[in-house]
Design a protein around this motif. Sequence first.
Motif, PDB file in Angstrom:
ATOM      1  N   CYS A 273       0.832  -1.208   0.000  1.00 53.96           N
ATOM      2  CA  CYS A 273       0.000   0.000   0.000  1.00 53.96           C
ATOM      3  C   CYS A 273       0.869   1.262   0.000  1.00 53.96           C
ATOM      4  CB  CYS A 273      -0.921   0.011   1.211  1.00 53.96           C
ATOM      5  SG  CYS A 273      -2.117  -1.340   1.235  1.00 53.96           S
ATOM      6  N   ASP A 274       1.933   1.253   0.792  1.00 59.09           N
ATOM      7  CA  ASP A 274       2.855   2.397   0.810  1.00 59.09           C
ATOM      8  C   ASP A 274       3.451   2.626  -0.578  1.00 59.09           C
ATOM      9  OD1 ASP A 274       2.668   2.897   3.621  1.00 59.09           O
ATOM     10  OD2 ASP A 274       3.982   1.181   3.964  1.00 59.09           O
ATOM     11  N   ARG A 275       3.835   1.557  -1.221  1.00 58.36           N
ATOM     12  CA  ARG A 275       4.455   1.678  -2.550  1.00 58.36           C
ATOM     13  C   ARG A 275       3.440   2.166  -3.585  1.00 58.36           C
ATOM     14  NH1 ARG A 275       6.837  -3.018  -0.261  1.00 58.36           N
ATOM     15  NH2 ARG A 275       9.059  -2.657   0.161  1.00 58.36           N
ATOM     16  N   ALA A 276       2.191   1.721  -3.447  1.00 59.08           N
ATOM     17  CA  ALA A 276       1.149   2.184  -4.378  1.00 59.08           C
ATOM     18  C   ALA A 276       0.883   3.678  -4.189  1.00 59.08           C
ATOM     19  CB  ALA A 276      -0.129   1.383  -4.166  1.00 59.08           C
ATOM     20  N   VAL A 277       0.802   4.118  -2.929  1.00 60.39           N
ATOM     21  CA  VAL A 277       0.594   5.540  -2.644  1.00 60.39           C
ATOM     22  C   VAL A 277       1.750   6.356  -3.208  1.00 60.39           C
ATOM     23  CG1 VAL A 277       0.499   7.265  -0.796  1.00 60.39           C
ATOM     24  CG2 VAL A 277      -0.862   5.175  -0.622  1.00 60.39           C
ATOM     25  N   ASP A 278       2.959   5.884  -3.003  1.00 68.70           N
ATOM     26  CA  ASP A 278       4.139   6.590  -3.505  1.00 68.70           C
ATOM     27  C   ASP A 278       4.126   6.662  -5.031  1.00 68.70           C
ATOM     28  OD1 ASP A 278       6.765   7.751  -3.522  1.00 68.70           O
ATOM     29  OD2 ASP A 278       7.588   5.771  -3.943  1.00 68.70           O
ATOM     30  N   TYR A 297      -1.343  11.779   3.364  1.00 72.21           N
ATOM     31  CA  TYR A 297      -1.319  10.431   2.788  1.00 72.21           C
ATOM     32  C   TYR A 297      -2.019   9.361   3.622  1.00 72.21           C
ATOM     33  CZ  TYR A 297       2.369  12.731   0.122  1.00 72.21           C
ATOM     34  OH  TYR A 297       3.073  13.612  -0.660  1.00 72.21           O
ATOM     35  N   MET A 298      -2.318   9.627   4.890  1.00 70.90           N
ATOM     36  CA  MET A 298      -2.843   8.584   5.768  1.00 70.90           C
ATOM     37  C   MET A 298      -4.139   7.980   5.233  1.00 70.90           C
ATOM     38  SD  MET A 298      -3.703   8.736   9.848  1.00 70.90           S
ATOM     39  CE  MET A 298      -2.077   9.363  10.276  1.00 70.90           C
ATOM     40  N   GLY A 299      -5.062   8.823   4.805  1.00 72.79           N
ATOM     41  CA  GLY A 299      -6.316   8.308   4.264  1.00 72.79           C
ATOM     42  C   GLY A 299      -6.110   7.472   3.019  1.00 72.79           C
ATOM     43  N   GLU A 300      -5.147   7.867   2.195  1.00 71.02           N
ATOM     44  CA  GLU A 300      -4.884   7.122   0.963  1.00 71.02           C
ATOM     45  C   GLU A 300      -4.274   5.760   1.266  1.00 71.02           C
ATOM     46  OE1 GLU A 300      -4.993   7.139  -3.387  1.00 71.02           O
ATOM     47  OE2 GLU A 300      -6.128   7.948  -1.692  1.00 71.02           O
ATOM     48  N   VAL A 301      -3.426   5.675   2.290  1.00 75.88           N
ATOM     49  CA  VAL A 301      -2.892   4.371   2.698  1.00 75.88           C
ATOM     50  C   VAL A 301      -4.032   3.472   3.158  1.00 75.88           C
ATOM     51  CG1 VAL A 301      -1.411   3.168   4.347  1.00 75.88           C
ATOM     52  CG2 VAL A 301      -0.623   5.301   3.318  1.00 75.88           C
ATOM     53  N   LEU A 324     -14.428   3.698  -4.053  1.00 78.61           N
ATOM     54  CA  LEU A 324     -13.291   3.229  -3.264  1.00 78.61           C
ATOM     55  C   LEU A 324     -12.046   3.079  -4.144  1.00 78.61           C
ATOM     56  CD1 LEU A 324     -12.310   2.340  -0.470  1.00 78.61           C
ATOM     57  CD2 LEU A 324     -12.905  -0.014  -1.092  1.00 78.61           C
ATOM     58  N   LYS A 325     -12.250   2.771  -5.396  1.00 80.86           N
ATOM     59  CA  LYS A 325     -11.105   2.602  -6.304  1.00 80.86           C
ATOM     60  C   LYS A 325     -10.561   3.928  -6.828  1.00 80.86           C
ATOM     61  CE  LYS A 325     -13.287  -0.558  -8.869  1.00 80.86           C
ATOM     62  NZ  LYS A 325     -13.521  -1.562  -9.945  1.00 80.86           N
ATOM     63  N   THR A 326     -11.205   5.042  -6.438  1.00 82.91           N
ATOM     64  CA  THR A 326     -10.799   6.358  -6.930  1.00 82.91           C
ATOM     65  C   THR A 326      -9.831   7.022  -5.963  1.00 82.91           C
ATOM     66  OG1 THR A 326     -12.930   6.635  -8.047  1.00 82.91           O
ATOM     67  CG2 THR A 326     -11.603   8.616  -7.697  1.00 82.91           C
ATOM     68  N   LYS A 327      -8.719   7.490  -6.479  1.00 82.81           N
ATOM     69  CA  LYS A 327      -7.687   8.141  -5.658  1.00 82.81           C
ATOM     70  C   LYS A 327      -8.269   9.325  -4.880  1.00 82.81           C
ATOM     71  CE  LYS A 327      -3.252  10.568  -6.076  1.00 82.81           C
ATOM     72  NZ  LYS A 327      -2.185  11.025  -7.012  1.00 82.81           N
ATOM     73  N   GLY A 328      -7.905   9.391  -3.602  1.00 81.01           N
ATOM     74  CA  GLY A 328      -8.273  10.534  -2.784  1.00 81.01           C
ATOM     75  C   GLY A 328      -9.656  10.495  -2.180  1.00 81.01           C
ATOM     76  N   LYS A 329     -10.417   9.434  -2.398  1.00 78.37           N
ATOM     77  CA  LYS A 329     -11.796   9.409  -1.915  1.00 78.37           C
ATOM     78  C   LYS A 329     -11.927   8.992  -0.451  1.00 78.37           C
ATOM     79  CE  LYS A 329     -14.077  10.808  -5.510  1.00 78.37           C
ATOM     80  NZ  LYS A 329     -14.857  12.063  -5.453  1.00 78.37           N
ATOM     81  N   PHE A 330     -10.877   8.399   0.111  1.00 77.73           N
ATOM     82  CA  PHE A 330     -10.912   8.098   1.548  1.00 77.73           C
ATOM     83  C   PHE A 330     -10.019   9.117   2.238  1.00 77.73           C
ATOM     84  CE2 PHE A 330     -10.546   6.103   5.591  1.00 77.73           C
ATOM     85  CZ  PHE A 330     -11.652   5.272   5.716  1.00 77.73           C
ATOM     86  N   LEU A 331     -10.649  10.101   2.881  1.00 77.29           N
ATOM     87  CA  LEU A 331      -9.926  11.224   3.457  1.00 77.29           C
ATOM     88  C   LEU A 331      -9.294  10.852   4.796  1.00 77.29           C
ATOM     89  CD1 LEU A 331     -12.616  14.002   2.850  1.00 77.29           C
ATOM     90  CD2 LEU A 331     -10.754  13.301   1.322  1.00 77.29           C
ATOM     91  N   THR A 332      -8.203  11.527   5.117  1.00 76.21           N
ATOM     92  CA  THR A 332      -7.602  11.331   6.440  1.00 76.21           C
ATOM     93  C   THR A 332      -8.578  11.738   7.531  1.00 76.21           C
ATOM     94  OG1 THR A 332      -5.361  11.618   5.581  1.00 76.21           O
ATOM     95  CG2 THR A 332      -5.675  11.986   7.934  1.00 76.21           C
ATOM     96  N   ALA A 333      -9.435  12.717   7.242  1.00 73.72           N
ATOM     97  CA  ALA A 333     -10.464  13.112   8.215  1.00 73.72           C
ATOM     98  C   ALA A 333     -11.387  11.946   8.543  1.00 73.72           C
ATOM     99  CB  ALA A 333     -11.282  14.285   7.670  1.00 73.72           C
ATOM    100  N   PHE A 334     -11.597  11.023   7.574  1.00 70.14           N
ATOM    101  CA  PHE A 334     -12.424   9.843   7.838  1.00 70.14           C
ATOM    102  C   PHE A 334     -11.768   8.965   8.906  1.00 70.14           C
ATOM    103  CE2 PHE A 334     -14.266   9.726   3.214  1.00 70.14           C
ATOM    104  CZ  PHE A 334     -14.971  10.886   3.488  1.00 70.14           C
ATOM    105  N   VAL A 335     -10.442   8.848   8.864  1.00 69.34           N
ATOM    106  CA  VAL A 335      -9.722   8.043   9.854  1.00 69.34           C
ATOM    107  C   VAL A 335     -10.002   8.592  11.250  1.00 69.34           C
ATOM    108  CG1 VAL A 335      -7.469   7.210  10.610  1.00 69.34           C
ATOM    109  CG2 VAL A 335      -7.919   7.509   8.157  1.00 69.34           C
TER     110      VAL A 335
END
Length: 484
Positions: A273-278, A297-301, A324-335
């Motif tokens: 997941c880290d490598r995909a985000v990078d 980046y936390m939400g994207e991980v 869910l498959k779209t970049k940036g749709k899970f926000l760090t604020a959600f965490v």
Amino acid sequence: MANAAAIRNQIDEVLSSYKLSNEQLEYVRDQMTQNLFNGLHGKKSSLKMLPSFVRGIPNGKECGDFLALDLGGTNFRVLRVKLPEKSDDRVEVDSQVYMVPETTMRSTGEELFDHIAECIEDFLTRHNLADASLPLGFTFSFPCVQNGLDNSFLLRWTKGFNATGVVGKDLAGLLHEALERRKLQSHLTYSVKVKAVINDTVGTMMTCAYTDHDCTIGMIVGTGSNACYMESEADIKTLKKEQRLAGNGRMCINTEWGGFGENGSLESIRTDCDRAVDKESINPGCMIFEKMISGMYMGEVVRYLLLNLVRQAGLFGGVATDILKTKGKFLTAFVTQIEADRSHQLKACSQILDCLGYANTTLEERSVVREACVNVSTRAANLCASGVAALVLRSRDIETKLPALGSGDASRFRITVGVDGTVYKKHPRFRFLLSDKVSELCPNCDVTFRQSSDGSGKGAALVTAVACRLGENIEADFTTEDGG
């Protein structure tokens, strides 16, 4: 039951790579320490270890009126900071937010700094300071190299700025020229002298050090992440002879630790997941540490982790929605929202998943999502703790050579870390996880975390105040000036 047990085992296996042992965290701490050493000595390092030329922390003797300018985006602030004669009294801060139009961001450097000068003049006029003589601290949150406290050069623009004729130029000089042009137009008699150019991490440390003289580390854990600390000047081998002062003093080092791991030292703990985000970021291969701990980046991980749980453990019936498959749709604020929710049915998680295309989820599914968030944020806090531990232990080593800020107990080392940033402030568990893990990684050390208040604004004024107190030719030993 067997099927449920098998699914649980698959979930545990996917999540296991985010559970770092103390042995792994000690490895990260020691790798950070080695990179600190290499960077100080001009050797290959993933830490830039930039001298800030801040040579002291507040000792309570600073007083007077100071201006501060905080520029790091489309909004910027001008502040007047009034430091009282007694440090126990309240610091008075007046501030005004100004906009930088997009056309100005992308115009010429002269137009940009003329706009800044105009706003400074407006602020001075509003606060009846049109004939005042004031020193100014400039928080400039763009990549720079410094040759002196007031001698900073822009390396490159970020955050949408692209004003021409600024890269490679002396920022204080550009601002002084703009202020002089403005004064000729307005015929006012104010005098503003840029005494310091800093970044927000240094400002955070200085703000906390004003009331806590044990604070010699500053850290930001927000959209991005960085840390600074007070280093022995004698050990900063990258300083030129003419940049050194006589005596055994200290200087604040901006580590730029977000880039830690760019040399491969974190590969053993990075996940797919880290490598995909990078790979999908705007700067692949860069800022490896930051991408594992910061709010950008936390939400994207977590999003990539959820996709792995869908594919490998059958979460949500093995179905990944287009959202869910779209970049940036899970926000760090959600965490933060999911982990802060203590309702039995995990209502916040249910609402967020509904927005991601998953209606009518089960409590078990929501619990797995919460587990994913907890694992990613816990890992972030623990990795951050490894970095802090490296700076704490380095600071303890420095004190054996430059006794200062001691606790009076030779068996224990006392130090305070000033912290700012939205992840630290808003995540419900991050600060506690960080503190607990630092205690484990720093035996015989008493480490206190102090949340900064307006480090990027008030901190710039405090750097300026300390510079004014020490004077241009600093002869006093840091340990004498700032010993508590």
